[in-house]
Design a protein around this motif. Structure first.
Motif, PDB file in Angstrom:
ATOM      1  N   LYS A  27       0.832  -1.204   0.000  1.00 57.25           N
ATOM      2  CA  LYS A  27       0.000   0.000   0.000  1.00 57.25           C
ATOM      3  C   LYS A  27       0.870   1.258   0.000  1.00 57.25           C
ATOM      4  N   ALA A  29       1.731   4.692   1.151  1.00 56.82           N
ATOM      5  CA  ALA A  29       1.388   5.478   2.334  1.00 56.82           C
ATOM      6  C   ALA A  29       1.339   6.966   2.010  1.00 56.82           C
ATOM      7  N   ASN A  30       2.366   7.468   1.371  1.00 58.46           N
ATOM      8  CA  ASN A  30       2.377   8.882   0.990  1.00 58.46           C
ATOM      9  C   ASN A  30       3.409   9.121  -0.098  1.00 58.46           C
ATOM     10  N   SER A  84       8.527   8.317  -2.166  1.00 57.71           N
ATOM     11  CA  SER A  84       7.305   7.578  -1.847  1.00 57.71           C
ATOM     12  C   SER A  84       7.586   6.547  -0.754  1.00 57.71           C
ATOM     13  N   HIS A  85       6.564   6.297   0.085  1.00 56.10           N
ATOM     14  CA  HIS A  85       6.644   5.280   1.128  1.00 56.10           C
ATOM     15  C   HIS A  85       5.564   4.234   0.889  1.00 56.10           C
ATOM     16  N   ILE A  87       3.866   0.567   2.373  1.00 55.02           N
ATOM     17  CA  ILE A  87       3.727  -0.278   3.559  1.00 55.02           C
ATOM     18  C   ILE A  87       3.573  -1.737   3.149  1.00 55.02           C
ATOM     19  N   GLU A 166       8.340  -0.577   6.063  1.00 53.72           N
ATOM     20  CA  GLU A 166       8.107   0.535   5.147  1.00 53.72           C
ATOM     21  C   GLU A 166       9.225   0.611   4.119  1.00 53.72           C
TER      22      GLU A 166
END
Length: 205
Positions: A27, A29-30, A84-85, A87, A166
């Protein structure tokens, strides 16, 4: 002895069951991005569905208005940074950049300019271990551009921990003129969409 055999059989069954489970979808995250070559409002990031056979999910960044053209604003530098991060679920691990990063789009570079592309991957839990891809492209270059950023120093990508965690990814593209005085004033191509894609291998620990 029979109890030990039964216990081992049960353990194997549980392990096999876990391996047969479908790999979870990583996913996003940001995302943050900045730079004169990627104006605000033009970034989209998608992690494609995990392939049930190969357990590979493609991660694709699309820059709707990436402008690696020099001179359009009287500058000798055009740059775009994306951080970008992602998960990862606990009990699964991800290997990324084992096959490099594909960059595709349009560009317009004069003969005295160079475009530098760089991709960096690491996990927050062990940030000191990185997989880096780099590519330098010299002008003149006009029109459609497709290249692969292969991992430097022959590394095989970076693998995350079984605790999930992460994944941190950074893409950077820079177009630099060797001399401002020789820089040609050019307009960016009409089609300015760029994509950056890399594979994420998701496996059960």
């Amino acid at each position: 002895m029979r109890f030990l055999i039964a216990l081992l059989s049960l353990s194997s069954a549980v392990s096999a069951l876990g391996q047969d489970d479908p790999a979870p979808q990583p996913k996003i995250a940001n995302i943050t991005y900045w730079g004169s070559a990627c104006p605000e409002g033009g970034l989209d990031a998608v992690i494609g569905p995990v392939n049930a056979t190969t357990n590979i999910a493609p991660l694709t960044f699309t820059l709707a208005n990436f402008l690696p053209a020099l001179g359009s604003f009287g500058s000798s530098l055009r740059m775009c940074n994306i951080v970008s991060h992602v998960i990862i679920d606990k009990g699964w691990k991800v290997m990324v950049n084992a096959r490099g990063t594909n960059a595709q789009g349009n560009t317009d570079l004069p003969g005295n300019a160079t475009m530098f592309l760089r991709s960096t991957y690491s996990f927050s839990e062990k940030a000191e271990i990185q997989s880096i891809g780099m590519l330098d492209v010299e002008g003149p270059l006009t029109g459609q551009f497709t290249r692969r950023l292969t991992p430097v120093d022959g590394d095989q990508g970076v693998v995350g921990p079984c605790t999930g965690g992460e994944l941190v990814m950074e893409f950077q593209a820079r177009a630099v003129a060797d001399s401002i005085s020789k820089m040609l004033r050019r307009r960016a191509p009409n089609e300015t969409t760029w994509t950056l894609t890399t594979d994420m291998d998701v496996s059960w620990c």
